[in-house]
Design a protein around this motif. Structure first.
Motif, short mmCIF file in Angstrom:
data_model
loop_
_atom_site.label_atom_id
_atom_site.label_comp_id
_atom_site.label_asym_id
_atom_site.label_seq_id
_atom_site.Cartn_x
_atom_site.Cartn_y
_atom_site.Cartn_z
N THR A 152 0.83 -1.19 0.00
CA THR A 152 0.00 0.00 0.00
C THR A 152 0.87 1.25 0.00
O THR A 152 1.75 1.39 0.86
N PRO A 153 0.65 2.20 -0.92
CA PRO A 153 1.43 3.44 -0.89
C PRO A 153 1.13 4.23 0.38
O PRO A 153 0.00 4.27 0.85
N VAL A 154 2.16 4.88 0.93
CA VAL A 154 2.01 5.71 2.12
C VAL A 154 2.04 7.17 1.68
O VAL A 154 3.00 7.61 1.02
N GLU A 155 1.00 7.92 2.03
CA GLU A 155 0.92 9.32 1.61
C GLU A 155 0.37 10.16 2.75
O GLU A 155 -0.67 9.84 3.33
N LEU A 156 1.06 11.25 3.07
CA LEU A 156 0.63 12.15 4.13
C LEU A 156 -0.35 13.20 3.61
O LEU A 156 -0.25 13.64 2.46
N ASN A 157 -1.28 13.59 4.47
CA ASN A 157 -2.13 14.74 4.18
C ASN A 157 -1.32 16.02 4.36
O ASN A 157 -0.22 16.01 4.94
N GLU A 158 -1.84 17.13 3.90
CA GLU A 158 -1.16 18.41 4.09
C GLU A 158 -1.10 18.81 5.56
O GLU A 158 -0.15 19.45 6.00
N LYS A 159 -2.08 18.39 6.33
CA LYS A 159 -2.15 18.72 7.75
C LYS A 159 -2.60 17.49 8.51
O LYS A 159 -3.49 16.77 8.08
N GLY A 160 -1.96 17.26 9.67
CA GLY A 160 -2.32 16.11 10.47
C GLY A 160 -2.99 16.49 11.78
O GLY A 160 -3.37 17.64 12.00
N LYS A 161 -3.10 15.49 12.70
CA LYS A 161 -3.76 15.70 13.98
C LYS A 161 -2.93 15.25 15.17
O LYS A 161 -3.32 15.46 16.32
N LEU A 162 -1.76 14.62 14.91
CA LEU A 162 -0.98 14.01 15.98
C LEU A 162 0.27 14.81 16.29
O LEU A 162 0.90 15.37 15.40
N ASN A 163 0.64 14.82 17.57
CA ASN A 163 1.81 15.56 18.03
C ASN A 163 2.63 14.64 18.93
O ASN A 163 2.16 14.21 19.98
N ALA A 164 3.85 14.32 18.49
CA ALA A 164 4.73 13.43 19.24
C ALA A 164 6.01 14.18 19.60
O ALA A 164 6.98 14.17 18.85
N PRO A 165 6.04 14.86 20.75
CA PRO A 165 7.20 15.68 21.13
C PRO A 165 8.20 14.91 21.98
O PRO A 165 7.90 14.49 23.10
N GLY A 166 9.41 14.71 21.46
CA GLY A 166 10.44 13.97 22.17
C GLY A 166 11.34 14.86 23.00
O GLY A 166 11.35 16.08 22.87
N GLY A 167 12.14 14.22 23.85
CA GLY A 167 13.07 14.94 24.71
C GLY A 167 12.46 15.25 26.06
O GLY A 167 11.25 15.13 26.27
N THR A 168 13.31 15.66 27.00
CA THR A 168 12.86 16.00 28.35
C THR A 168 12.37 17.45 28.36
O THR A 168 13.14 18.37 28.09
N GLN A 169 11.11 17.66 28.71
CA GLN A 169 10.50 18.98 28.54
C GLN A 169 11.20 20.06 29.36
O GLN A 169 11.27 21.21 28.92
N MET A 170 11.73 19.72 30.52
CA MET A 170 12.37 20.74 31.35
C MET A 170 13.61 21.33 30.68
O MET A 170 14.08 22.40 31.05
N TYR A 171 14.14 20.64 29.65
CA TYR A 171 15.33 21.11 28.95
C TYR A 171 15.00 21.78 27.61
O TYR A 171 15.91 22.23 26.91
N TRP A 172 13.74 21.81 27.23
CA TRP A 172 13.37 22.45 25.97
C TRP A 172 13.65 23.95 26.02
O TRP A 172 13.58 24.58 27.08
N SER A 173 13.92 24.51 24.85
CA SER A 173 14.02 25.97 24.75
C SER A 173 12.63 26.59 24.85
O SER A 173 11.62 25.93 24.54
N PRO A 174 12.53 27.86 25.27
CA PRO A 174 11.22 28.54 25.29
C PRO A 174 10.54 28.54 23.92
O PRO A 174 9.32 28.41 23.82
N THR A 175 11.35 28.66 22.86
CA THR A 175 10.80 28.65 21.50
C THR A 175 10.11 27.33 21.20
O THR A 175 8.98 27.29 20.68
N HIS A 176 10.78 26.25 21.53
CA HIS A 176 10.20 24.93 21.22
C HIS A 176 8.97 24.67 22.08
O HIS A 176 7.96 24.16 21.58
N LYS A 177 9.04 25.01 23.35
CA LYS A 177 7.88 24.79 24.22
C LYS A 177 6.66 25.57 23.73
O LYS A 177 5.54 25.04 23.69
#
Length: 285
Positions: A152-177
């Motif tokens: 089956t071909p895999v194709e992304l939509n232009e916009k999705g609904k899922l958010n998978a944020p990696g890393g330890t949040q306390m170390y994120w930059s203010p911009t990323h948070k």
């Protein structure tokens, strides 16, 4: 390259069997970047090594679990870089894990030299996604008698609904948070297991979203390794109609590591999320 992909199907069946039946405890070893290794990490690494080294197309193999490059066939066309068991730290709680493969030109170990990629998902079902540069990725599922079917071909939509944020949040930059918070404010759903393969697989098959692993205070250069993780998934996401960039807005496929185990901040997603990220980071082009 079809020969390599067919070999990966056999590898998938063998590792799936090992996950279900072998010891899940820790070994006394560490990998090339100092992570503790599970006995299952070592078993998967050994299995893949022995399966790939006898293929005439393969000049060398590089495992995330080893420091050195292993030369196997002098006249081979490709170097295969692989993470034998990504997410192995969550296998003991029975969450999905995976294997990742990057197939590089034997003379160009970089994003530009990446010719094909694949990953395997060991979950309730055994699944495989393969991609050749310039073509849509294909999704396969193992069924009766261990045969893979689907294509089956895999194709992304232009916009999705899922958010998978990696890393330890306390170390994120203010911009990323602030950026991650803005996605949740739009109604995005949190999907993060601690396994790169199942999280990215979900975004791909559900049509879109964002997986992010930024540079942060504890890991300024990110955690994910270019050759084994970031670049193979970049090829797959671009092939599916999405994007994969670093924190400077550069395509991951434009990057060249100085060392096989170099890492990079990385962001994978459908076009809407990546363009929104570029704007938030001030790197819009």
């Amino acid at each position: 390259m079809l020969t390599i992909f067919n070999k990966l199907k056999n590898i998938a069946l063998d590792i799936d069997k090992a996950i279900k039946n072998e010891d899940l405890g820790y070994s006394e070893n560490q990998n090339a970047t100092g992570d503790e290794q599970l006995k299952l990490d070592l078993a998967a690494d050994s299995l893949i090594e022995h399966r790939l080294r006898n293929l005439p197309l393969v000049k060398a193999i590089i495992s995330e679990e080893k420091e050195e490059i292993m030369e196997v066939n002098e006249n081979g066309k490709y170097i295969i870089c692989y993470d034998p068991l990504d997410g192995s730290s969550i296998v003991d709680v029975n969450l999905s894990v995976g294997s990742i493969f990057g197939i590089y030109d034997a003379n160009d170990l970089s994003g530009n030299g990446l010719r094909g990629a694949a990953y395997i998902v060991y979950g309730p079902r055994l699944e495989l996604v393969i991609a050749v540069r310039g073509h849509r990725p294909r999704h396969y599922r193992s069924g009766a008698r261990g045969l893979f079917s689907g294509r089956t071909p895999v194709e992304l939509n232009e916009k999705g609904k899922l958010n998978a944020p990696g890393g330890t949040q306390m170390y994120w930059s203010p911009t990323h948070k602030a950026f991650i918070d803005s996605l949740f404010a739009e109604g995005y759903r949190l999907r993060y297991s601690g396994g790169m393969v199942p999280d990215l697989h979900q975004i791909l098959l559900k049509g879109g979203g964002l997986f992010s692993y930024p540079g942060a205070q504890d890991r300024p250069k990110g955690k994910l390794r270019m050759l084994f993780e970031a670049l193979p998934f970049a090829l797959i996401f671009e092939g599916a109609g999405g994007q994969a960039i670093n924190e400077e807005g550069r395509r991951l496929l434009e990057l060249t590591p100085e060392h096989p185990h170099d890492t990079t901040p990385c962001f994978f997603g459908s076009n809407y999320e990546i363009e929104k990220l570029k704007e938030a980071y001030g790197v819009a082009r």
